[in-house]
Design a protein around this motif. Structure first.
Motif, PDB file in Angstrom:
ATOM      1  N   ALA A   1      -3.789  -8.404   1.600  1.00  0.00           N
ATOM      2  CA  ALA A   1      -4.176  -7.401   0.471  1.00  0.00           C
ATOM      3  C   ALA A   1      -3.363  -6.268   0.126  1.00  0.00           C
ATOM      4  O   ALA A   1      -3.730  -5.231  -1.307  1.00  0.00           O
ATOM      5  CB  ALA A   1      -4.994  -6.598   1.761  1.00  0.00           C
ATOM      6  N   ALA A   2      -2.339  -6.247   0.774  1.00  0.00           N
ATOM      7  CA  ALA A   2      -0.876  -5.414  -0.287  1.00  0.00           C
ATOM      8  C   ALA A   2      -0.692  -6.375  -1.551  1.00  0.00           C
ATOM      9  O   ALA A   2      -0.367  -5.033  -2.821  1.00  0.00           O
ATOM     10  CB  ALA A   2      -0.492  -5.559   1.062  1.00  0.00           C
ATOM     11  N   GLY A   3      -0.400  -7.777  -1.046  1.00  0.00           N
ATOM     12  CA  GLY A   3       0.139  -7.567  -2.278  1.00  0.00           C
ATOM     13  C   GLY A   3      -1.219  -7.735  -3.750  1.00  0.00           C
ATOM     14  O   GLY A   3      -0.731  -7.790  -4.824  1.00  0.00           O
ATOM     15  N   LEU A   4      -2.270  -7.881  -3.440  1.00  0.00           N
ATOM     16  CA  LEU A   4      -3.512  -8.191  -3.861  1.00  0.00           C
ATOM     17  C   LEU A   4      -4.086  -6.362  -4.886  1.00  0.00           C
ATOM     18  O   LEU A   4      -4.016  -7.086  -5.786  1.00  0.00           O
ATOM     19  CB  LEU A   4      -4.451  -9.226  -3.389  1.00  0.00           C
ATOM     20  N   MET A   5      -3.951  -6.436  -3.755  1.00  0.00           N
ATOM     21  CA  MET A   5      -4.251  -4.777  -4.967  1.00  0.00           C
ATOM     22  C   MET A   5      -2.819  -3.162  -4.957  1.00  0.00           C
ATOM     23  O   MET A   5      -3.436  -2.648  -5.429  1.00  0.00           O
ATOM     24  CB  MET A   5      -4.688  -3.386  -3.173  1.00  0.00           C
ATOM     25  N   ALA A   6      -2.418  -4.306  -4.976  1.00  0.00           N
ATOM     26  CA  ALA A   6      -0.861  -4.235  -5.634  1.00  0.00           C
ATOM     27  C   ALA A   6      -0.680  -3.822  -7.316  1.00  0.00           C
ATOM     28  O   ALA A   6       0.366  -3.039  -8.258  1.00  0.00           O
ATOM     29  CB  ALA A   6       0.879  -4.306  -4.580  1.00  0.00           C
TER      30      ALA A   6
END
Length: 439
Positions: free
Chosen positions: A360-365
């Protein structure tokens, strides 16, 4: 997308000012303020929570929250919907593609129409279609009626976000950044609410009940918008001059997309959108069927996408301002790809959960950084039109992600389907990294 999808991020001051001037020239009513000196620096006229500007900002933001809640609540309820309507994964994915595809098609024309008509006209039209569409989903006796409801929701949702952001831009000048921060964050709130709503509804009622509060809130927003917005309703009319202008704008935008760098940006973002739609459409189902999660735990994994997104987006945006934006974007995709690979390989609940959070951190950044990079690439005079056309393309291609996951999962399993999404992330990261090296 954050989420329209997560791509619903970045306003443009120039576009908003130009839209206001154009709309005024075409007979649209000027937005007024409660204060005679509203809009002047330091006057206190641009209020985020009170006054005319604050009321409308909160109203359109509440509408966006409800729209995101209604669209995204479908994902954690898909297993129950497939069981009740006796449809396959492919048919469920096709319904989501229909919804998001029509949403994508509405991006460019809704912005143009809101310039020539009024923001209020487009917003009210979109809200009306959304109320009818979600009511149709809640009462669909079978799959054909469910598709009709999805089509109405997609069309109504496509009419809403661009005029809503144009209205926010009309209302705020000195505090525009703060206003858009509040408005775009309302989409992530909607995603988190969707996960909790699905868990509660499935525990005490059928999936159909989830749309009742969505319809109620959207109807309330429609009433408040009608009462509080001082703009007039302007009936649509066929205007050959307007059609000629739109054709010329589209031709100019298409010509700019012929540039290799811009085309590569569009391909990279389309692959990302494909992954995002596939994940948001089927992550809860994947966690249940491939990883053995219960419905509530799978809903928590889905909520993590938006909770984590709300935290990392401003951080990623700030980092992109200080470092090369393509480098930050490529790094975000690399984190997402590595985390998804870990999720696919992990067997324990703890490792899968940790992998989902990292994913989620990578996708939403990615969206805030690449949105800013896209805006850098567009000429100032056509920025709004280019953004609308670009969004139509990448959201439209992205909408096929749910059909892909449903098709592959029905034949080879969810692990294989999500492995394909991992490949898309790697290709997108490679393209963006290549852009960083050739800048």
């Amino acid at each position: 997308m954050s989420n329209d999808d997560p791509s619903d991020e970045r306003p443009t001051s120039d576009a908003g000012d130009a839209d206001s001037a154009e709309r005024a020239a075409n007979g649209g009513a000027a937005v007024e303020s409660d204060d005679a000196n509203a809009g002047h620096p330091g006057s206190g006229g641009e209020r985020l929570l009170t006054g005319y500007s604050g009321r409308l900002l909160l109203t359109v933001s509440l509408g966006w929250t409800a729209i995101q809640t209604g669209r995204l609540v479908l994902s954690p309820m898909l297993p129950a919907i497939m069981d009740r309507l006796t449809i396959s994964e492919f048919e469920a994915g096709l319904a989501l593609t229909l919804l998001w595809g029509l949403y994508a098609l509405g991006q460019y024309p809704s912005g143009r129409l809101s310039d020539r008509l009024s923001r209020k006209t487009l917003l009210a039209g979109g809200l009306t279609l959304l109320v009818v569409g979600f009511a149709a989903l809640a009462n669909a006796p079978g799959y054909p009626a469910f598709l009709v409801g999805a089509a109405l929701v997609g069309t109504g949702a496509g009419l809403y976000p661009t005029p809503a952001r144009a209205l926010v831009s009309d209302l705020f000048v000195d505090r525009r950044g703060q206003a858009f921060g509040l408005h775009t964050a309302s989409g992530d709130v909607g995603g988190a609410i969707a996960a909790g709503l699905a868990v509660v509804v499935l525990a005490v009622a059928t999936w159909r009940a989830a749309f009742v509060p969505v319809v109620a809130v959207l109807a309330l927003v429609l009433v408040l918008l009608h009462r509080w917005n001082r703009e007039p309703y302007t009936p649509p009319a066929v205007d050959r001059a307007a059609l000629s202008t739109v054709r010329a704008d589209l031709a100019a935008t298409a010509e700019r997309f012929g540039d290799r760098r811009t085309a590569a940006l569009l391909v990279a973002y389309s692959l990302y959108a494909f992954v995002w739609q596939g994940v948001t459409g089927f992550l809860p189902t994947f966690l249940q069927y491939a990883k053995g999660f219960g419905a509530a735990l799978a809903g928590g994994g889905f909520a993590a996408l938006f909770v984590v997104g709300a935290v990392v987006k401003p951080v990623a945006g700030s980092l992109g301002d200080r470092v090369s934006r393509p480098v930050v974007a490529a790094g975000a995709l690399a984190v997402a790809a590595g985390a998804l690979a870990g999720v696919l390989a992990a067997a324990s609940t703890v490792l899968v959960g940790a992998g989902v959070v990292a994913f989620a951190a990578g996708l939403m950044a990615y969206p805030p950084v690449m949105q800013a990079h896209l805006m850098d690439a567009f000429p100032d005079g056509s920025m709004g039109g280019d953004l609308g056309a670009t969004r139509s393309v990448y959201i439209g291609i992205g909408s096929l992600g749910t059909t892909y996951v449903g098709f592959v999962a029905g034949r080879a399993g969810y692990t294989t389907a999500f492995a394909g999404l991992l490949a898309c992330l790697l290709v997108s990261a490679t393209l963006v990294l290549g852009l960083a090296r050739t800048r």
